[in-house]
Motif scaffolding. Structure first.
Motif, PDB file in Angstrom:
ATOM      1  N   ARG A  78       0.753  -1.358   0.210  1.00 17.22           N
ATOM      2  CA  ARG A  78      -0.040  -0.173   0.051  1.00 17.22           C
ATOM      3  C   ARG A  78       0.707   1.343  -0.066  1.00 17.22           C
ATOM      4  N   LEU A  79       1.951   1.357   0.726  1.00 14.78           N
ATOM      5  CA  LEU A  79       2.814   2.428   0.744  1.00 14.78           C
ATOM      6  C   LEU A  79       3.621   2.492  -0.485  1.00 14.78           C
ATOM      7  N   GLU A  80       3.663   1.456  -1.316  1.00 17.84           N
ATOM      8  CA  GLU A  80       4.359   1.632  -2.520  1.00 17.84           C
ATOM      9  C   GLU A  80       3.394   2.129  -3.545  1.00 17.84           C
ATOM     10  N   ALA A  81       2.259   1.654  -3.589  1.00 20.27           N
ATOM     11  CA  ALA A  81       1.156   2.058  -4.331  1.00 20.27           C
ATOM     12  C   ALA A  81       0.802   3.742  -4.180  1.00 20.27           C
ATOM     13  N   GLN A  82       1.116   4.071  -2.963  1.00 17.07           N
ATOM     14  CA  GLN A  82       1.257   5.607  -2.740  1.00 17.07           C
ATOM     15  C   GLN A  82       2.146   6.331  -3.122  1.00 17.07           C
ATOM     16  N   GLY A  83       3.150   5.707  -3.801  1.00 14.29           N
ATOM     17  CA  GLY A  83       4.391   6.223  -4.070  1.00 14.29           C
ATOM     18  C   GLY A  83       5.400   6.778  -2.866  1.00 14.29           C
ATOM     19  N   ILE A  84       5.335   6.170  -1.900  1.00 15.98           N
ATOM     20  CA  ILE A  84       6.036   6.386  -0.853  1.00 15.98           C
ATOM     21  C   ILE A  84       7.362   5.811  -0.617  1.00 15.98           C
ATOM     22  N   VAL A  85       7.215   4.571  -1.004  1.00 15.15           N
ATOM     23  CA  VAL A  85       8.400   3.532  -0.790  1.00 15.15           C
ATOM     24  C   VAL A  85       8.581   2.784  -2.328  1.00 15.15           C
ATOM     25  N   THR A  86       9.641   2.231  -2.353  1.00 16.00           N
ATOM     26  CA  THR A  86       9.759   1.291  -3.406  1.00 16.00           C
ATOM     27  C   THR A  86      10.645  -0.164  -2.756  1.00 16.00           C
ATOM     28  N   ARG A  87      10.061  -1.163  -3.419  1.00 14.87           N
ATOM     29  CA  ARG A  87      10.492  -2.472  -2.974  1.00 14.87           C
ATOM     30  C   ARG A  87      11.450  -2.937  -4.190  1.00 14.87           C
ATOM     31  N   ARG A  88      12.610  -3.481  -3.879  1.00 19.77           N
ATOM     32  CA  ARG A  88      13.491  -4.062  -4.776  1.00 19.77           C
ATOM     33  C   ARG A  88      14.339  -5.208  -4.093  1.00 19.77           C
ATOM     34  N   ARG A  89      14.611  -5.932  -5.026  1.00 19.00           N
ATOM     35  CA  ARG A  89      15.433  -7.201  -4.621  1.00 19.00           C
ATOM     36  C   ARG A  89      16.978  -6.796  -4.535  1.00 19.00           C
ATOM     37  N   ASP A  90      17.494  -7.425  -3.445  1.00 15.88           N
ATOM     38  CA  ASP A  90      18.997  -7.124  -3.292  1.00 15.88           C
ATOM     39  C   ASP A  90      19.747  -7.711  -4.481  1.00 15.88           C
ATOM     40  N   THR A  91      20.560  -7.044  -4.848  1.00 16.94           N
ATOM     41  CA  THR A  91      21.443  -7.421  -5.975  1.00 16.94           C
ATOM     42  C   THR A  91      22.409  -8.602  -5.647  1.00 16.94           C
ATOM     43  N   ALA A  92      22.841  -8.676  -4.304  1.00 23.18           N
ATOM     44  CA  ALA A  92      23.722  -9.445  -3.678  1.00 23.18           C
ATOM     45  C   ALA A  92      22.978 -11.007  -3.446  1.00 23.18           C
ATOM     46  N   ASP A  93      21.598 -10.663  -3.157  1.00 21.93           N
ATOM     47  CA  ASP A  93      20.935 -12.129  -2.648  1.00 21.93           C
ATOM     48  C   ASP A  93      19.481 -11.904  -3.089  1.00 21.93           C
ATOM     49  N   GLU A  94      18.972 -12.434  -4.083  1.00 23.64           N
ATOM     50  CA  GLU A  94      17.343 -12.185  -4.924  1.00 23.64           C
ATOM     51  C   GLU A  94      16.581 -12.406  -3.895  1.00 23.64           C
ATOM     52  N   ARG A  95      16.596 -13.234  -2.566  1.00 22.28           N
ATOM     53  CA  ARG A  95      15.716 -13.578  -1.687  1.00 22.28           C
ATOM     54  C   ARG A  95      15.388 -12.439  -0.787  1.00 22.28           C
ATOM     55  N   VAL A  96      16.263 -11.650  -0.740  1.00 21.23           N
ATOM     56  CA  VAL A  96      16.047 -10.394   0.303  1.00 21.23           C
ATOM     57  C   VAL A  96      15.392  -9.302  -0.583  1.00 21.23           C
ATOM     58  N   VAL A  97      14.394  -8.603  -0.069  1.00 19.08           N
ATOM     59  CA  VAL A  97      13.881  -7.626  -0.717  1.00 19.08           C
ATOM     60  C   VAL A  97      14.069  -6.330   0.333  1.00 19.08           C
ATOM     61  N   ARG A  98      14.481  -5.262  -0.342  1.00 15.21           N
ATOM     62  CA  ARG A  98      14.812  -4.032   0.258  1.00 15.21           C
ATOM     63  C   ARG A  98      13.583  -2.939   0.106  1.00 15.21           C
ATOM     64  N   ILE A  99      13.575  -2.041   1.167  1.00 17.11           N
ATOM     65  CA  ILE A  99      12.385  -1.027   1.169  1.00 17.11           C
ATOM     66  C   ILE A  99      13.127   0.161   1.010  1.00 17.11           C
TER      67      ILE A  99
END
Length: 152
Positions: A78-99
């Protein structure tokens, strides 16, 4: 039975009910202030952690807030849909999602800066009393965590 103030089963004698009532009152005090930002109380807590330093893995964010990923993920979406945060996969470990905060999320911090002061005034307590209460509540939470960890 006579209404004895020392009866441990009176609602007025319950620590849990006092905490419950205070928690609800606190949330109600925050509501109009957070509505102005377009945030719910749990979203505000997420933003507080991210304003301390964004780019956190979802897992670390959940640990800071005591929330599991099943609760945190929809909130972050919901925060991402509001344009407040983005979620991205960690480049070193794709299992990790960073905010990460967006520019709008960073800007929101300035708008939120007045909220703690306004809430402090709403409590009717002075700063030393607020600091003492916060310390007492942290000790209570730690003791209850330790107690429940011992059960099991």
């Amino acid at each position: 039975m006579e209404n004895d103030a020392r009866d441990p089963l009176l609602l007025s004698e319950q620590l849990c009910f006092s905490l419950y009532s205070a928690s609800h009152a606190m949330t109600r005090a925050y509501r109009p202030r957070l509505d102005a930002l377009g945030l719910t109380y749990p979203q505000y807590l997420v933003m507080l952690v991210l304003w301390e330093g964004d780019g956190l893995p979802v897992r670390a964010l959940g640990e800071r807030l005591g929330l599991d990923s099943a609760t945190l993920t929809p909130l972050l979406k919901r925060l991402e849909a509001q344009g407040i945060v983005t979620r991205r996969r960690d480049t070193a470990d794709e299992r990790v999602v960073r905010i990460d905060l967006t520019e709008e999320g960073r800007t929101m911090r300035e708008k939120a800066r007045r909220i703690p002061l306004e809430i402090g005034h709403a409590t009717g307590m002075d700063l030393p009393d607020i600091v003492e209460l916060r310390s007492t509540l942290k000790r209570l939470a730690a003791a209850l965590e330790q107690s429940s960890a011992g059960k099991g």
